[in-house]
Design a protein around this motif. Structure first.
Motif, short mmCIF file in Angstrom:
data_model
loop_
_atom_site.label_atom_id
_atom_site.label_comp_id
_atom_site.label_asym_id
_atom_site.label_seq_id
_atom_site.Cartn_x
_atom_site.Cartn_y
_atom_site.Cartn_z
N SER A 198 -10.46 5.93 -7.36
CA SER A 198 -9.80 4.71 -6.92
C SER A 198 -8.97 4.92 -5.65
CB SER A 198 -8.89 4.18 -8.03
OG SER A 198 -8.06 3.15 -7.55
N GLY A 199 -9.30 4.17 -4.61
CA GLY A 199 -8.49 4.20 -3.39
C GLY A 199 -7.12 3.59 -3.63
N ILE A 200 -7.04 2.65 -4.55
CA ILE A 200 -5.75 2.05 -4.88
C ILE A 200 -4.81 3.13 -5.40
CG2 ILE A 200 -4.57 0.32 -6.30
CD1 ILE A 200 -7.28 -1.16 -6.48
N ARG A 201 -5.32 3.92 -6.33
CA ARG A 201 -4.49 4.99 -6.90
C ARG A 201 -4.15 6.05 -5.86
NH1 ARG A 201 -2.34 3.75 -11.98
NH2 ARG A 201 -3.79 2.31 -12.99
N ARG A 202 -5.09 6.30 -4.95
CA ARG A 202 -4.82 7.30 -3.92
C ARG A 202 -3.64 6.89 -3.06
NH1 ARG A 202 -7.86 7.95 1.69
NH2 ARG A 202 -6.45 9.48 2.58
N PHE A 203 -3.64 5.64 -2.60
CA PHE A 203 -2.55 5.21 -1.72
C PHE A 203 -1.26 4.98 -2.49
CE2 PHE A 203 -5.97 4.88 1.23
CZ PHE A 203 -5.37 5.10 2.46
N SER A 204 -1.37 4.65 -3.76
CA SER A 204 -0.18 4.58 -4.60
C SER A 204 0.44 5.96 -4.76
CB SER A 204 -0.54 4.00 -5.97
OG SER A 204 0.59 3.94 -6.80
N ALA A 205 -0.40 6.98 -4.93
CA ALA A 205 0.10 8.35 -5.05
C ALA A 205 0.73 8.82 -3.74
CB ALA A 205 -1.04 9.30 -5.44
N LEU A 206 0.13 8.46 -2.60
CA LEU A 206 0.73 8.81 -1.31
C LEU A 206 2.11 8.20 -1.17
CD1 LEU A 206 -2.29 8.47 1.18
CD2 LEU A 206 -1.08 10.57 0.55
N ALA A 207 2.26 6.97 -1.66
CA ALA A 207 3.56 6.31 -1.59
C ALA A 207 4.60 7.07 -2.41
CB ALA A 207 3.45 4.87 -2.08
N VAL A 208 4.19 7.51 -3.61
CA VAL A 208 5.10 8.25 -4.48
C VAL A 208 5.52 9.57 -3.83
CG1 VAL A 208 5.29 9.47 -6.69
CG2 VAL A 208 4.25 7.19 -6.60
N GLN A 209 4.59 10.19 -3.11
CA GLN A 209 4.87 11.48 -2.48
C GLN A 209 5.70 11.36 -1.21
OE1 GLN A 209 0.90 12.97 -1.87
NE2 GLN A 209 0.42 12.85 -4.06
N THR A 210 5.87 10.14 -0.72
CA THR A 210 6.60 9.90 0.53
C THR A 210 8.00 9.40 0.22
OG1 THR A 210 4.53 9.33 1.65
CG2 THR A 210 6.58 8.68 2.74
N PRO A 211 9.04 10.14 0.58
CA PRO A 211 10.41 9.73 0.26
C PRO A 211 10.73 8.32 0.79
CG PRO A 211 10.38 12.00 1.04
CD PRO A 211 9.00 11.44 1.28
N ASP A 212 11.37 7.51 -0.04
CA ASP A 212 11.85 6.18 0.32
C ASP A 212 10.73 5.22 0.75
OD1 ASP A 212 13.91 4.26 0.69
OD2 ASP A 212 13.84 4.59 2.85
N CYS A 213 9.52 5.46 0.28
CA CYS A 213 8.41 4.57 0.63
C CYS A 213 8.38 3.38 -0.33
CB CYS A 213 7.08 5.32 0.55
SG CYS A 213 5.66 4.35 1.08
N VAL A 214 8.20 2.19 0.23
CA VAL A 214 8.06 0.98 -0.57
C VAL A 214 6.57 0.77 -0.86
CG1 VAL A 214 8.30 -1.53 -0.60
CG2 VAL A 214 10.13 -0.11 0.34
N SER A 215 6.21 0.74 -2.13
CA SER A 215 4.81 0.61 -2.50
C SER A 215 4.46 -0.83 -2.84
CB SER A 215 4.49 1.52 -3.68
OG SER A 215 3.12 1.42 -4.02
N LEU A 216 3.53 -1.39 -2.08
CA LEU A 216 2.97 -2.72 -2.36
C LEU A 216 1.48 -2.55 -2.65
CD1 LEU A 216 4.73 -4.74 0.51
CD2 LEU A 216 5.53 -4.33 -1.83
N THR A 217 1.17 -1.55 -3.49
CA THR A 217 -0.22 -1.17 -3.73
C THR A 217 -0.76 -1.69 -5.06
OG1 THR A 217 0.54 0.94 -4.65
CG2 THR A 217 -0.07 0.92 -2.32
N LEU A 218 -0.08 -1.40 -6.15
CA LEU A 218 -0.65 -1.68 -7.47
C LEU A 218 -0.49 -3.14 -7.88
CD1 LEU A 218 0.52 1.40 -9.58
CD2 LEU A 218 -1.74 0.99 -8.59
N GLY A 219 -1.47 -3.62 -8.64
CA GLY A 219 -1.35 -4.93 -9.26
C GLY A 219 -0.57 -4.80 -10.56
N GLU A 220 0.66 -4.38 -10.43
CA GLU A 220 1.52 -4.09 -11.58
C GLU A 220 2.68 -5.08 -11.61
OE1 GLU A 220 2.89 -2.77 -14.82
OE2 GLU A 220 1.57 -1.22 -13.99
N PRO A 221 2.69 -6.01 -12.58
CA PRO A 221 3.78 -6.99 -12.62
C PRO A 221 5.15 -6.33 -12.61
CG PRO A 221 2.06 -7.58 -14.17
CD PRO A 221 1.70 -6.23 -13.65
N GLY A 222 6.05 -6.90 -11.81
CA GLY A 222 7.41 -6.39 -11.75
C GLY A 222 8.20 -6.74 -13.00
N GLU A 223 7.75 -7.74 -13.73
CA GLU A 223 8.42 -8.14 -14.96
C GLU A 223 8.06 -7.21 -16.12
OE1 GLU A 223 8.46 -11.47 -12.23
OE2 GLU A 223 6.90 -10.09 -12.87
#
Length: 379
Positions: free
Chosen positions: A15-40
């Motif tokens: 999954s490319g979605i998971r790849r870029f989500s993982a890159l966001a996690v590995q990058t300090p202070d990165c705001v991730s707008l990748t996953l279709g994960e409800p904020g609620e």
């Protein structure tokens, strides 16, 4: 015989979605707008039912297809939305992913073709390949992500067996109009094709008059497979609960796949699923719509053309005027601006990026601000 693996896996991408989500996690202070994960969070009343069932000892094997009372509740919920299913032809699944796996595995023989309007969620292509079928992408970008009847006719061959539709769509957020659905229905009628409807975002449609394919064409009930999920409307992504329904012949075949793949979903989650079906998602829908408006306005100020999403919680702006391929754009956005998106190439939509506004409004506002700065620097 040499040691080898299933060759159907050779062409599958992780999954490319998971790849870029993982890159966001590995990058300090990165705001991730990748996953279709409800904020609620999941509604509290739904969670309470799990504790009650555990206290009552509901921890033994349930029926493979789900308890009868849950399947009856699903059918009642679907009937309120114009979709008529029989409880005996509904299978409670481990999310919509397993629902789609059951459907595609039950329908396809090697070499059968599946028309997939793109941009589309990568899962469809991968599941078709696993079943040794042939995915046939149908590009909809020239028609504002609607299905052109002539283009659909050209995509269909004597080997075509299935058309997959998603409305509202991931990644575009677009809802298929009646013209698009008529094209699919006519093709299914004339060529004896199955239609798999991924309806996971149906409760998150913002526009009046929304109608699902299965409700609009009841005469095609024996050719229509309905996949749905508790994940998005009730913020239950981690619960892995969904369902799939079809006519008796297809449902019977899918039940075999389900039984040998997972046996059943956990017994102590099923009363919670009934509780979810009786819980209104209107507050969540209103919240997503407000974030949609915020996102569309911000993208317009950036000069990124965007077809206004009518549902789900994604925007799919065009970046064609910025001189970067979508993957390079997203990699640089993480490194240079601290905001993570998903390349359109992951969905068969090069020249675009997917932005998820499912997150909380503060995080979204920060991400949009950083994206605006990045786009301005590129210009």
């Amino acid at each position: 015989m040499p040691l080898s693996l299933n060759s159907a896996l050779d062409g599958l991408r992780l999954s490319g979605i998971r790849r870029f989500s993982a890159l966001a996690v590995q990058t300090p202070d990165c705001v991730s707008l990748t996953l279709g994960e409800p904020g609620e969070d999941t509604p509290p009343g739904v969670c309470v039912r799990v504790g009650e069932d555990l206290d009552c000892g509901l921890t033994h094997y349930p029926p493979n297809n789900g308890f009868p009372w849950l399947r009856e509740a699903i059918c009642a919920w679907e009937a309120e939305r114009g979709v008529l299913l029989s409880p005996s032809n509904v299978i409670v699944t481990d999310g919509a992913t397993e629902a789609l796996f059951c459907a595609i595995t039950a329908l396809l023989n090697p070499g059968d073709e599946v028309v997939i309007p793109t941009p589309a969620f990568l899962l469809y292509d991968s599941l078709v390949r696993l079943a040794r079928g042939v995915p046939v992408p149908l590009d909809t970008t020239a028609h504002d992500f609607q299905i052109d009847p002539q283009a659909l006719a050209r995509a269909i061959t004597p080997r075509t067996k299935v058309i997959v539709i998603t409305s509202p769509n991931n990644p575009t957020g677009c809802v298929l109009d009646r013209h698009s659905m008529d094209a699919v229905a006519e093709a299914a009628r004339a060529r004896d094709l199955y239609v798999i409807c991924d309806d996971v975002y149906g409760e998150l449609c913002y526009e009046p008059g929304y109608q699902r394919f299965s409700a609009a064409y009841p005469e095609l009930a024996d050719q229509t497979i309905v996949a749905n999920s508790f994940s998005k409307p009730w913020a239950m992504t981690g619960w892995r609960l969904g369902w799939v329904g079809a006519g008796e012949k297809v449902a019977s075949a899918m039940a075999k796949v389900h039984q040998y793949a997972v046996s059943s979903v956990p017994a102590f989650l099923q009363h919670a699923a009934v509780e979810a079906l009786s819980t209104s998602v209107a507050p969540m829908r209103a919240s997503y719509q407000a974030r949609r408006d915020l996102t569309v306005e911000a993208l317009a100020r950036m000069g990124l053309p965007t077809v206004t999403p009518q549902g789900a919680f994604y925007a799919f702006p065009s970046i064609e005027g910025l001189g970067l391929a979508s993957e390079e754009f997203c990699e640089r956005a993480i490194r240079e601006a601290g905001v993570a998106l998903v390349p359109g190439s992951c969905f068969g939509g090069e020249g675009h990026v997917r932005l998820s506004y499912a997150t909380d409004e503060k995080t979204l506002a920060t991400g949009l601000e950083r994206l605006a700065g990045f786009v301005s620097a590129l210009r």
